[in-house]
Design a protein around this motif. Structure first.
Motif, PDB file in Angstrom:
ATOM      1  N   GLY A 175       0.863  -1.137   0.018  1.00 58.50           N
ATOM      2  CA  GLY A 175       0.140   0.207   0.290  1.00 58.50           C
ATOM      3  C   GLY A 175       0.879   1.359   0.932  1.00 58.50           C
ATOM      4  N   ALA A 176       0.439   2.303   0.432  1.00 60.03           N
ATOM      5  CA  ALA A 176       1.363   3.626   0.057  1.00 60.03           C
ATOM      6  C   ALA A 176       1.623   3.545   1.353  1.00 60.03           C
ATOM      7  CB  ALA A 176       0.122   4.957   0.211  1.00 60.03           C
ATOM      8  N   THR A 177       1.389   2.854   2.333  1.00 60.62           N
ATOM      9  CA  THR A 177       2.010   3.517   3.997  1.00 60.62           C
ATOM     10  C   THR A 177       1.912   2.170   4.403  1.00 60.62           C
ATOM     11  OG1 THR A 177       0.031   4.002   5.024  1.00 60.62           O
ATOM     12  CG2 THR A 177       1.050   5.123   4.053  1.00 60.62           C
ATOM     13  N   GLY A 178       3.256   1.645   5.253  1.00 61.50           N
ATOM     14  CA  GLY A 178       2.849   0.740   5.904  1.00 61.50           C
ATOM     15  C   GLY A 178       4.466   0.269   6.632  1.00 61.50           C
ATOM     16  N   PRO A 179       4.735  -1.104   7.037  1.00 61.87           N
ATOM     17  CA  PRO A 179       6.123  -1.439   7.257  1.00 61.87           C
ATOM     18  C   PRO A 179       6.952  -1.472   6.141  1.00 61.87           C
ATOM     19  CG  PRO A 179       4.817  -3.072   8.280  1.00 61.87           C
ATOM     20  CD  PRO A 179       3.549  -1.763   7.609  1.00 61.87           C
ATOM     21  N   VAL A 180       7.963  -1.038   6.414  1.00 68.32           N
ATOM     22  CA  VAL A 180       8.956  -2.057   5.392  1.00 68.32           C
ATOM     23  C   VAL A 180      10.831  -2.025   5.499  1.00 68.32           C
ATOM     24  CG1 VAL A 180       9.010   1.326   4.443  1.00 68.32           C
ATOM     25  CG2 VAL A 180      10.021  -0.318   3.064  1.00 68.32           C
ATOM     26  N   THR A 181      11.050  -2.963   4.647  1.00 64.52           N
ATOM     27  CA  THR A 181      12.789  -3.422   5.406  1.00 64.52           C
ATOM     28  C   THR A 181      13.413  -3.479   3.588  1.00 64.52           C
ATOM     29  OG1 THR A 181      12.069  -5.773   5.341  1.00 64.52           O
ATOM     30  CG2 THR A 181      12.520  -4.375   7.160  1.00 64.52           C
ATOM     31  N   TYR A 182      14.649  -3.409   3.815  1.00 67.72           N
ATOM     32  CA  TYR A 182      15.690  -3.407   2.954  1.00 67.72           C
ATOM     33  C   TYR A 182      16.864  -4.437   3.038  1.00 67.72           C
ATOM     34  CZ  TYR A 182      13.346   1.312   1.316  1.00 67.72           C
ATOM     35  OH  TYR A 182      12.714   2.275   1.743  1.00 67.72           O
ATOM     36  N   PRO A 183      16.971  -4.990   1.840  1.00 68.24           N
ATOM     37  CA  PRO A 183      18.324  -5.541   1.756  1.00 68.24           C
ATOM     38  C   PRO A 183      19.316  -5.313   2.104  1.00 68.24           C
ATOM     39  CG  PRO A 183      17.228  -5.493  -0.315  1.00 68.24           C
ATOM     40  CD  PRO A 183      16.162  -5.183   0.674  1.00 68.24           C
ATOM     41  N   TYR A 184      19.878  -6.256   2.078  1.00 68.84           N
ATOM     42  CA  TYR A 184      21.336  -6.289   2.677  1.00 68.84           C
ATOM     43  C   TYR A 184      22.112  -5.903   1.413  1.00 68.84           C
ATOM     44  CZ  TYR A 184      26.550  -6.360   4.314  1.00 68.84           C
ATOM     45  OH  TYR A 184      27.586  -6.510   4.711  1.00 68.84           O
ATOM     46  N   GLY A 185      22.855  -4.433   1.484  1.00 70.63           N
ATOM     47  CA  GLY A 185      23.756  -4.015   0.299  1.00 70.63           C
ATOM     48  C   GLY A 185      22.648  -3.069  -1.069  1.00 70.63           C
ATOM     49  N   SER A 186      21.629  -2.960  -0.273  1.00 72.98           N
ATOM     50  CA  SER A 186      20.441  -1.841  -0.609  1.00 72.98           C
ATOM     51  C   SER A 186      21.670  -0.143  -0.858  1.00 72.98           C
ATOM     52  CB  SER A 186      19.304  -1.961  -1.236  1.00 72.98           C
ATOM     53  OG  SER A 186      18.937  -1.648   0.669  1.00 72.98           O
ATOM     54  N   PRO A 187      20.973   0.617  -1.973  1.00 76.65           N
ATOM     55  CA  PRO A 187      21.076   2.141  -1.134  1.00 76.65           C
ATOM     56  C   PRO A 187      20.950   2.472   0.139  1.00 76.65           C
ATOM     57  CG  PRO A 187      20.678   1.507  -3.915  1.00 76.65           C
ATOM     58  CD  PRO A 187      20.714   0.579  -3.168  1.00 76.65           C
ATOM     59  N   GLN A 188      19.761   1.966   0.119  1.00 73.80           N
ATOM     60  CA  GLN A 188      18.927   2.579   1.212  1.00 73.80           C
ATOM     61  C   GLN A 188      19.625   2.070   2.405  1.00 73.80           C
ATOM     62  OE1 GLN A 188      17.644   0.948  -1.365  1.00 73.80           O
ATOM     63  NE2 GLN A 188      15.842   3.098  -1.806  1.00 73.80           N
ATOM     64  N   HIS A 189      20.022   0.109   2.574  1.00 70.69           N
ATOM     65  CA  HIS A 189      20.745  -0.050   3.511  1.00 70.69           C
ATOM     66  C   HIS A 189      22.036   0.665   4.412  1.00 70.69           C
ATOM     67  CE1 HIS A 189      23.389  -3.242   5.814  1.00 70.69           C
ATOM     68  NE2 HIS A 189      21.771  -3.805   6.198  1.00 70.69           N
ATOM     69  N   ARG A 190      22.641   0.697   2.963  1.00 70.46           N
ATOM     70  CA  ARG A 190      23.998   1.247   2.812  1.00 70.46           C
ATOM     71  C   ARG A 190      23.765   2.640   3.412  1.00 70.46           C
ATOM     72  NH1 ARG A 190      24.875  -0.034  -2.460  1.00 70.46           N
ATOM     73  NH2 ARG A 190      25.112   2.242  -2.731  1.00 70.46           N
ATOM     74  N   SER A 191      22.583   3.412   2.856  1.00 74.33           N
ATOM     75  CA  SER A 191      22.807   4.877   3.915  1.00 74.33           C
ATOM     76  C   SER A 191      22.194   4.901   5.471  1.00 74.33           C
ATOM     77  CB  SER A 191      21.316   5.893   3.076  1.00 74.33           C
ATOM     78  OG  SER A 191      20.779   6.748   4.188  1.00 74.33           O
ATOM     79  N   LEU A 192      21.609   3.779   6.010  1.00 71.99           N
ATOM     80  CA  LEU A 192      21.091   3.640   7.448  1.00 71.99           C
ATOM     81  C   LEU A 192      22.612   3.032   7.860  1.00 71.99           C
ATOM     82  CD1 LEU A 192      17.477   2.349   7.048  1.00 71.99           C
ATOM     83  CD2 LEU A 192      18.401   4.164   7.707  1.00 71.99           C
ATOM     84  N   ALA A 193      23.458   2.300   7.596  1.00 67.09           N
ATOM     85  CA  ALA A 193      24.314   2.048   8.405  1.00 67.09           C
ATOM     86  C   ALA A 193      25.537   3.064   8.058  1.00 67.09           C
ATOM     87  CB  ALA A 193      24.665   1.018   7.727  1.00 67.09           C
ATOM     88  N   SER A 194      25.547   3.271   7.643  1.00 71.19           N
ATOM     89  CA  SER A 194      26.512   5.153   7.090  1.00 71.19           C
ATOM     90  C   SER A 194      26.418   6.442   8.337  1.00 71.19           C
ATOM     91  CB  SER A 194      27.291   4.837   6.389  1.00 71.19           C
ATOM     92  OG  SER A 194      26.544   5.380   5.073  1.00 71.19           O
ATOM     93  N   GLY A 195      24.717   6.362   7.542  1.00 69.19           N
ATOM     94  CA  GLY A 195      24.331   7.811   7.769  1.00 69.19           C
ATOM     95  C   GLY A 195      24.356   9.185   6.637  1.00 69.19           C
ATOM     96  N   GLY A 196      24.909   8.451   6.327  1.00 69.79           N
ATOM     97  CA  GLY A 196      25.539   9.585   4.422  1.00 69.79           C
ATOM     98  C   GLY A 196      24.177   9.273   3.768  1.00 69.79           C
ATOM     99  N   LEU A 197      24.743   9.855   2.566  1.00 67.16           N
ATOM    100  CA  LEU A 197      23.669   9.511   1.490  1.00 67.16           C
ATOM    101  C   LEU A 197      24.365   8.458   0.545  1.00 67.16           C
ATOM    102  CD1 LEU A 197      24.352  13.255   1.217  1.00 67.16           C
ATOM    103  CD2 LEU A 197      23.032  13.396  -0.528  1.00 67.16           C
ATOM    104  N   VAL A 198      23.789   8.002  -0.495  1.00 71.02           N
ATOM    105  CA  VAL A 198      24.598   6.652  -0.583  1.00 71.02           C
ATOM    106  C   VAL A 198      23.585   7.571  -2.430  1.00 71.02           C
ATOM    107  CG1 VAL A 198      24.125   4.622  -1.185  1.00 71.02           C
ATOM    108  CG2 VAL A 198      24.778   5.465   0.149  1.00 71.02           C
ATOM    109  N   LEU A 199      24.426   7.554  -4.219  1.00 69.01           N
ATOM    110  CA  LEU A 199      24.140   7.214  -4.605  1.00 69.01           C
ATOM    111  C   LEU A 199      24.556   6.662  -5.634  1.00 69.01           C
ATOM    112  CD1 LEU A 199      22.658   9.074  -7.650  1.00 69.01           C
ATOM    113  CD2 LEU A 199      25.294  10.707  -7.524  1.00 69.01           C
TER     114      LEU A 199
END
Length: 812
Positions: free
Chosen positions: A351-375
């Motif tokens: 849906g438009a909202t709801g829980p979400v998880t990102y796999p290891y190595g994805s840009p979102q996961h790397r951003s969460l792990a480093s706390g910085g921007l990922v391109l």
């Protein structure tokens, strides 16, 4: 229009040494003039008969060498003394001559030698030096436009086929002119279109209008793919004007174009930030703010925007979602353009909202792990940081050919960072508001009764409307307090001001009233004690702040109405401290406002409060309210009271419906300029079927008589299980009254939600519960009674006191 035409006429690109316009001399083999053109006569002012037959060296002298001869008529002036040296133009000879009227001329000459028989050996062409300089400048300009200009120039014929283009256009097309000459304009830019409002969208239509009307089109914005850079959308500023030959025949249209993609993108990004500042954060709602961020960015900046927040943010807390272990986030918002397929977007919920998880190595996961921007390719992930912690992440995705031009350059990354930083401030503000509002609502739940206790004395309904919508609390309050003997205390009050400060003051007053009311203090005495409390608090604040007590808002602005209703006697005793009187509606519909002495507001001190005792028929309606209900800027209190009385007199079977009607009539739209509290009370009566009362003599035999009366009535009520304990309670209370008080004695049983047993006497000394020593012969009776009942206490009145107890009824 005349200035434009004059400029057009002056724009003659024929060279000054062209034989059609320049001064021409024909020389023989001995450099003697044998031919003199009209242009030469116009330039130098001499007719042919004064020149023909003379040697050319006689009237043209090189600037570098002094003239050897001066004509008698003063035609030649060689070597003007004192003048600065003149540098000849390259590839031409420079000569000095004097016009027939006397002014000097610097002439540039060119020689063309002739072959064949005849006297003519060469042709000498002369022109004014300044005119040649102008012409050379024009040639340099044309050369620069063709080879050096960053603007693309192209000429199309009347069939819109390419005839010529400069070097910048060749670079843009990615092919030399020989390979593209003759191709149609729309074939060169097949998917391009003009985006300037009010003009045609296609190249051919624009050129057609220019050719047909002769009116130029300036600064039209053309959007399309550059042939030499396919897949990337560019924007050009284009101008078009018609081309005509010297005879006025139209042979095509000229196009000049300048790529403004970078400038347009920069301006668009600035506009995006301005729009974000205007639209993002318009409410103090976390989800709405996240949706506003996505709405602003799609499709102007990206084709897909996803905002994921930590669950704690939605509850008003400050989390930190960064770290090696990517936490579960909540999809707060997701927006995509029609150009992007999001069916395989990583981590996207159904849906438009709801829980979400990102796999290891994805840009979102790397951003969460480093706390910085990922391109990564066409995906940019930016953390939402505020207050020293990360609130979540924002994912931007650009599709090929979309609004975001397919890639994220350095400038786009900077814009995304700024956009998310601004949104983070708004989301953090909304988070803080959520936390403060949750705290305020928790305070409200503590300060105001959320569920009034049910009782046999009255039926109640209530409404509370605070002015402060942000906190949801204010200074008004109401309460319904169960008292002994099935009576009930009714209270409504008002503290000046709004918000948490007024609510905290209100909470102290309400707590005090709830503590004093079960002591069965008369309403006027309760208000006096409350007045002392407020006055002491005001004095304490004044001492702490170094101000006078009279300057304290609470001391001057707290009002209260307190009433006690007895369903057995149907009497209501009330008193007020500067508050509005209640409305009383009899069962027949007659409305009245009792003439209850006003009393001063709480905290003033020194003035008494007075009680009013009224008898209410069963089914009467009491309306207790604060002034916010009946007073408004456009309505005085009298008008509000009149409206309230009219609505109450119309009546309804449901008090809840009546509350709604009162609020809708007096506060349309539910808006109020002052906190408002409304308490509606419908009285009930406990008749002889539920109440039994007897008079007993103040003699020892009264205890036995009390046991007989109690046992008989409990049997009638079907409460045989309580006979023994109630006999013991009644006997002990009567015995104490006989020993320690004065007669006459009154015994009363009330069969309500509990079984109430009361013994009244004329004494004013209350018994005290105590532990008896082993050698004491008495003093254990009241202790035993206390173990057998739910609660017990003493109630004072003018005639004396009453000791009462309450026992739980048997199941069923």
């Amino acid at each position: 229009m005349s200035k434009v035409r004059k400029a057009s006429e002056d724009a003659d690109f024929r060279g000054p040494l062209d034989v059609m316009s320049a001064a021409t001399f024909v020389l023989d083999g001995q450099d003697v003039v044998i031919g003199w053109s009209p242009a030469a006569q116009e330039l130098l002012g001499y007719p042919p008969d004064e020149v023909i037959g003379r040697p050319v060296g006689a009237f043209l002298s090189s600037v570098a060498a002094p003239a050897a001869e001066v004509w008698p008529a003063g035609l030649i002036a060689a070597g003007a003394g004192g003048e600065p040296p003149i540098v000849p133009l390259p590839e031409h000879d420079l000569h000095l001559a004097v016009h027939r009227d006397g002014h000097r001329l610097y002439l540039v000459t060119a020689v063309c030698r002739l072959s064949g028989e005849g006297p003519a050996a060469q042709v000498l062409v002369a022109a004014d030096r300044e005119r040649l300089r102008d012409w050379e400048s024009r040639l340099a300009m044309l050369q620069g436009l063709a080879t050096q200009s960053p603007l693309g120039f192209a000429i199309y014929d009347t069939a819109f086929r390419l005839v010529w283009c400069n070097a910048a256009s060749e670079v843009e097309l990615g092919l030399p002119l020989e390979d593209v000459r003759g191709r149609l304009a729309e074939d060169l830019y097949p998917r391009g279109r003009f985006v300037t409002p009010g003009y045609p969208e296609t190249l051919h239509e624009v050129m057609r209008q220019v050719i047909e009307t002769g009116e130029p089109f300036l600064d039209l914005h053309f959007r399309g793919e550059q042939p030499s850079d396919p897949g990337k959308v560019h924007l050009w500023s284009c101008s078009y004007y018609r081309l005509e030959d010297t005879d006025g025949h139209v042979f095509g249209v000229c196009e000049d174009a300048f790529d403004i993609s970078d400038r347009y993108e920069a301006q668009r990004q600035v506009n995006l930030l301005v729009e974000a500042g205007r639209r993002v954060g318009s409410t103090l709602d976390v989800i709405v703010t996240a949706e506003e961020l996505a709405d602003v960015a799609v499709p102007e900046f990206a084709d897909l925007v996803q905002v994921d927040l930590a669950p704690a943010v939605l509850e008003g807390e400050l989390p930190d979602v960064t770290g090696p272990e990517a936490p579960e986030l909540i999809r707060a918002s997701s927006r995509s353009s029609a150009l992007l397929d999001t069916s395989h977007t990583p981590g996207a919920p159904s849906g438009a909202t709801g829980p979400v998880t990102y796999p290891y190595g994805s840009p979102q996961h790397r951003s969460l792990a480093s706390g910085g921007l990922v391109l990564e390719d066409d995906t940019l992930v930016v953390p939402l940081r505020a207050g020293g912690g990360a609130l979540g992440i924002v994912t931007f995705v650009r599709g090929p050919g979309g609004g975001g031009t397919g890639i994220f350059g350095r400038d786009a990354v900077a814009v995304a960072d700024e956009l998310v930083a601004r949104a983070a401030v708004s989301i953090d503000n909304a988070r803080r508001y959520t936390r403060e509002r949750s705290a305020s609502l928790a305070l409200q739940r503590q300060l105001l009764p959320q569920h009034l206790p049910s009782n046999s004395a009255v039926e109640v309904a209530h409404r509370y409307l605070p002015t402060d919508d942000l906190s949801g609390v204010g200074g008004d309050w109401f309460d319904v307090i169960p008292l002994s003997g099935t009576r009930v205390g009714l209270v409504v009050g008002d503290v000046v001001g709004h918000g948490l400060h007024a609510a905290a003051t209100m909470g102290r007053l309400r707590t005090t009233v709830r503590a004093l009311a079960p002591m069965d203090i008369p309403p006027d005495e309760l208000l006096r004690l409350l007045d002392d409390l407020v006055g002491q608090s005001a004095q304490d604040n004044a001492d702490a702040l170094g101000t006078l007590a009279g300057d304290d808002d609470v001391a001057a602005g707290a009002t209260c109405l307190y009433a006690v209703y007895d369903p057995v006697s149907r009497r209501c005793t009330m008193a007020r401290a500067g508050h509005l009187p209640p409305a009383v509606v009899e069962p027949g519909g007659r409305v009245s406002f009792p003439d209850l002495p006003a009393g001063p507001p709480l905290g003033l001190g020194g003035l008494p409060f007075e009680c009013l005792d009224v008898e209410l028929p069963a089914g009467s309606l009491l309306a207790l309210f604060t002034d916010g209900l009946v007073e408004a800027r456009d309505r005085d209190i009298d008008k509000g009271l009149e409206t309230l009385g009219r609505v109450l007199s119309e009546g309804t079977d449901s008090l809840e419906d009546l509350c709604d009607r009162v609020v809708s009539e007096l506060l349309p739209g539910g808006t109020t300029t002052d906190d408002t509290a409304l308490l509606l009370v419908r009285t009930r009566e406990l008749d002889d079927r539920r109440v039994a009362a007897w008079h007993l003599p103040a003699e020892p035999v009264a205890a036995g008589r009390a046991r007989e009366l109690v046992a008989g009535r409990l049997t009638e009520w079907g409460l045989d299980e309580l006979v023994f304990t109630t006999e013991l309670i009644a006997s002990e209370l009567v015995t104490n009254a006989v020993r320690h008080a004065e007669g006459p004695l009154h015994l009363r049983l009330i069969h309500d939600r509990t079984l109430v047993c009361e013994v009244a006497d004329a004494g004013h000394t209350a018994p005290h519960l105590r532990h008896s020593a082993d050698d004491d012969e008495g003093g254990r009776g009241l202790f035993i009674v206390a173990q057998l009942v739910v609660r017990w206490g003493t109630r004072y009145c003018k005639e004396g006191k009453a000791i009462w107890t309450e026992q739980s009824l048997p199941p069923g």
